[in-house]
Scaffold this motif. Structure first.
Motif, PDB file in Angstrom:
ATOM      1  N   THR A  20       3.580   7.771   7.083  1.00  0.00           N
ATOM      2  CA  THR A  20       3.520   8.537   5.860  1.00  0.00           C
ATOM      3  C   THR A  20       3.658   7.638   4.631  1.00  0.00           C
ATOM      4  OG1 THR A  20       5.852   8.994   5.877  1.00  0.00           O
ATOM      5  CG2 THR A  20       4.395  10.661   6.836  1.00  0.00           C
ATOM      6  N   ARG A  21       4.336   6.520   4.880  1.00  0.00           N
ATOM      7  CA  ARG A  21       4.492   5.589   3.759  1.00  0.00           C
ATOM      8  C   ARG A  21       3.143   5.056   3.333  1.00  0.00           C
ATOM      9  NH1 ARG A  21       7.326   4.266  -0.380  1.00  0.00           N
ATOM     10  NH2 ARG A  21       7.525   2.085  -0.767  1.00  0.00           N
ATOM     11  N   ASP A  22       2.271   4.809   4.262  1.00  0.00           N
ATOM     12  CA  ASP A  22       0.921   4.330   3.959  1.00  0.00           C
ATOM     13  C   ASP A  22       0.141   5.384   3.185  1.00  0.00           C
ATOM     14  OD1 ASP A  22       1.266   1.894   5.112  1.00  0.00           O
ATOM     15  OD2 ASP A  22       0.376   2.497   7.047  1.00  0.00           O
ATOM     16  N   LEU A  23       0.342   6.620   3.577  1.00  0.00           N
ATOM     17  CA  LEU A  23      -0.349   7.705   2.873  1.00  0.00           C
ATOM     18  C   LEU A  23       0.173   7.844   1.458  1.00  0.00           C
ATOM     19  CD1 LEU A  23      -0.593  10.515   5.570  1.00  0.00           C
ATOM     20  CD2 LEU A  23      -2.464   9.296   4.500  1.00  0.00           C
ATOM     21  N   GLU A  24       1.464   7.692   1.303  1.00  0.00           N
ATOM     22  CA  GLU A  24       2.036   7.787  -0.031  1.00  0.00           C
ATOM     23  C   GLU A  24       1.539   6.633  -0.905  1.00  0.00           C
ATOM     24  OE1 GLU A  24       6.290   7.958   0.333  1.00  0.00           O
ATOM     25  OE2 GLU A  24       6.219   9.924   1.288  1.00  0.00           O
ATOM     26  N   ASP A  25       1.493   5.428  -0.318  1.00  0.00           N
ATOM     27  CA  ASP A  25       0.981   4.269  -1.060  1.00  0.00           C
ATOM     28  C   ASP A  25      -0.505   4.479  -1.418  1.00  0.00           C
ATOM     29  OD1 ASP A  25       3.425   3.049  -0.945  1.00  0.00           O
ATOM     30  OD2 ASP A  25       2.885   1.698   0.720  1.00  0.00           O
ATOM     31  N   ARG A  26      -1.202   4.945  -0.434  1.00  0.00           N
ATOM     32  CA  ARG A  26      -2.641   5.195  -0.661  1.00  0.00           C
ATOM     33  C   ARG A  26      -2.822   6.267  -1.722  1.00  0.00           C
ATOM     34  NH1 ARG A  26      -7.464   3.313  -0.951  1.00  0.00           N
ATOM     35  NH2 ARG A  26      -9.069   4.621  -0.110  1.00  0.00           N
ATOM     36  N   ASN A  27      -2.023   7.291  -1.668  1.00  0.00           N
ATOM     37  CA  ASN A  27      -2.087   8.386  -2.628  1.00  0.00           C
ATOM     38  C   ASN A  27      -1.715   7.881  -4.027  1.00  0.00           C
ATOM     39  OD1 ASN A  27      -2.574  10.959  -3.448  1.00  0.00           O
ATOM     40  ND2 ASN A  27      -0.535  11.732  -2.908  1.00  0.00           N
ATOM     41  N   ALA A  28      -0.678   7.062  -4.117  1.00  0.00           N
ATOM     42  CA  ALA A  28      -0.258   6.509  -5.397  1.00  0.00           C
ATOM     43  C   ALA A  28      -1.362   5.617  -5.967  1.00  0.00           C
ATOM     44  CB  ALA A  28       1.049   5.720  -5.234  1.00  0.00           C
ATOM     45  N   GLU A  29      -1.986   4.853  -5.082  1.00  0.00           N
ATOM     46  CA  GLU A  29      -3.096   3.979  -5.535  1.00  0.00           C
ATOM     47  C   GLU A  29      -4.255   4.822  -6.046  1.00  0.00           C
ATOM     48  OE1 GLU A  29      -6.126   0.820  -3.515  1.00  0.00           O
ATOM     49  OE2 GLU A  29      -4.106   0.913  -2.666  1.00  0.00           O
ATOM     50  N   VAL A  81      -4.074   7.846  -7.264  1.00  0.00           N
ATOM     51  CA  VAL A  81      -3.660   8.458  -8.530  1.00  0.00           C
ATOM     52  C   VAL A  81      -3.807   7.422  -9.650  1.00  0.00           C
ATOM     53  CG1 VAL A  81      -1.678   9.363  -9.817  1.00  0.00           C
ATOM     54  CG2 VAL A  81      -2.158  10.205  -7.514  1.00  0.00           C
ATOM     55  N   HIS A  82      -3.398   6.198  -9.361  1.00  0.00           N
ATOM     56  CA  HIS A  82      -3.512   5.127 -10.353  1.00  0.00           C
ATOM     57  C   HIS A  82      -4.986   4.864 -10.716  1.00  0.00           C
ATOM     58  CE1 HIS A  82      -2.583   1.529 -12.569  1.00  0.00           C
ATOM     59  NE2 HIS A  82      -3.384   0.801 -11.764  1.00  0.00           N
ATOM     60  N   VAL A  83      -5.834   4.782  -9.697  1.00  0.00           N
ATOM     61  CA  VAL A  83      -7.281   4.565  -9.923  1.00  0.00           C
ATOM     62  C   VAL A  83      -7.865   5.743 -10.684  1.00  0.00           C
ATOM     63  CG1 VAL A  83      -9.530   4.385  -8.774  1.00  0.00           C
ATOM     64  CG2 VAL A  83      -7.574   3.020  -7.957  1.00  0.00           C
ATOM     65  N   HIS A  84      -7.471   6.954 -10.257  1.00  0.00           N
ATOM     66  CA  HIS A  84      -7.976   8.151 -10.933  1.00  0.00           C
ATOM     67  C   HIS A  84      -7.568   8.155 -12.407  1.00  0.00           C
ATOM     68  CE1 HIS A  84      -9.122  12.288 -11.666  1.00  0.00           C
ATOM     69  NE2 HIS A  84      -7.888  12.553 -12.080  1.00  0.00           N
ATOM     70  N   THR A  85      -6.305   7.809 -12.688  1.00  0.00           N
ATOM     71  CA  THR A  85      -5.814   7.768 -14.056  1.00  0.00           C
ATOM     72  C   THR A  85      -6.588   6.727 -14.870  1.00  0.00           C
ATOM     73  OG1 THR A  85      -3.616   8.433 -13.293  1.00  0.00           O
ATOM     74  CG2 THR A  85      -3.755   7.460 -15.487  1.00  0.00           C
ATOM     75  N   ALA A  86      -6.831   5.570 -14.248  1.00  0.00           N
ATOM     76  CA  ALA A  86      -7.586   4.505 -14.928  1.00  0.00           C
ATOM     77  C   ALA A  86      -9.010   4.974 -15.213  1.00  0.00           C
ATOM     78  CB  ALA A  86      -7.579   3.226 -14.092  1.00  0.00           C
TER      79      ALA A  86
END
Length: 128
Positions: free
Chosen positions: A1-10, A12-17
């Motif tokens: 799940t940590r990988d999913l959270e990291d992937r999700n955070a990434e 979100v970051h890409v989406h925000t950018a």
């Protein structure tokens, strides 16, 4: 799940950018559209002004052409009047010369008649 959270955070970051980049691109496009709109309005005004100047120049050219034609007509009338006056003077001079010749011829005839009458009267006086 940590990988999913990291992937999700990434993501979100890409989406925000991407959203920020899209927003900046939209602002740039809006500025360019505004600048182009202003340019089109200025060009439209300049074209209108140019058309107005062109109409003025065409009107002036027509007025000058009308004046030129009027002057040509006046010149032609003056020339015709001068020709007519010269012809009238020549006719009057010719008539005067004819009258002078006619008068001179009558005077010569009357002189001959007087001379003949005078000779006949002298001959008649001698015979008496």
């Amino acid at each position: 799940t940590r990988d999913l959270e990291d992937r999700n955070a990434e993501l979100v970051h890409v989406h925000t950018a991407l959203v920020e980049e899209a927003d900046q691109t939209r602002k740039i496009v809006e500025q360019k559209v505004q600048a182009l709109t202003e340019l089109v309005e200025r060009l439209r005004d300049e074209i209108q002004e140019g058309n107005s100047m062109l109409e003025d120049l065409q009107s002036q050219a027509k007025q000058q052409d009308d004046k030129r034609l009027e002057l040509e007509l006046k010149t032609q009338r003056v020339m015709e009047q001068g020709i007519n006056e010269a012809r009238d003077r020549q006719l009057a001079e010719g008539e005067a010369q004819i009258a002078l010749v006619t008068s001179s011829g009558r005077a010569n005839n009357e002189k001959e008649i007087l001379e003949t009458t005078s000779r006949e009267a002298a001959a008649l006086a001698e015979s008496c």
